[in-house]
Design a protein around this motif. Structure first.
Motif: not given
Length: 188
Positions: A159-188
């Motif tokens: 995930w890229y946002v202006a002025g910040r380094p890229a951040v990794m989020k769980q799964g693929g890119c969201p394709s619907s309103a229900e998929d956004y915002p994406p889930a953070d990666i949870v170490a388990g």
């Protein structure tokens, strides 16, 4: 007699100087100048800054549909947001809607923002992208996903946002309103 002749000669010389003035220099004709060099900002970026932007007409349309003369990714405000968020040209080049690419209708998501999604034909579950942007062309976020390995539980998207380094989020890119915002990666 010499004095009156000398005086007359001086008068004649002075009169000659007044009656036949030295040719004046004529002003130089304007010469075609070099074209003004503008900053290396694409015209589309300048257009994006000219006036208010309204991306809401894209809601319900596919990313490849033309609205007011532009496909979604070709809209100057969207191009500016993608360029600003993704500084790496190689990564940015992956956010493209190829003629044979897949797309879903553009939707409104949390915060009133707009989400456009696209993927590779016959490989959309392995490679896809999303652009989330405010209806006024601000607050752009770009997601780029390329599956690594075969276990979807381990997949993550950049995930890229202006002025910040890229951040990794769980799964693929969201394709619907229900998929956004994406889930953070949870170490388990």
């Amino acid at each position: 007699m010499k004095a009156p002749l000398a005086a007359a000669a001086l008068v004649l010389l002075a009169a000659c100087g007044q009656s036949d003035p030295a040719p004046r220099e004529t002003p130089a004709e304007p010469v075609a100048s070099e074209p003004k060099i503008t900053p290396s900002v694409p015209l589309s970026v300048k257009e994006a800054r000219r006036g208010p932007v309204d991306l809401t007409p894209y809601i319900g349309k596919y990313p490849f549909d033309i609205v007011n003369g532009h496909r979604f990714l070709d809209h100057p405000a969207v191009q500016t947001a993608v360029t600003t968020a993704v500084p790496d040209a190689q990564a940015r080049a992956r956010v493209v809607f190829a003629d044979n690419g897949l797309g879903l209708p553009i939707v409104r998501v949390a915060g009133g923002r707009i989400l456009a999604w696209g993927g590779a034909r016959r490989a959309e579950d392995r490679y896809n992208w999303a652009v989330v942007i405010g209806p006024d062309g601000t607050k752009g976020e770009v997601c780029i996903f390329e599956a690594v390995g075969d276990d979807p539980e381990l997949w993550s998207a950049a995930w890229y946002v202006a002025g910040r380094p890229a951040v990794m989020k769980q799964g693929g890119c969201p394709s619907s309103a229900e998929d956004y915002p994406p889930a953070d990666i949870v170490a388990g």
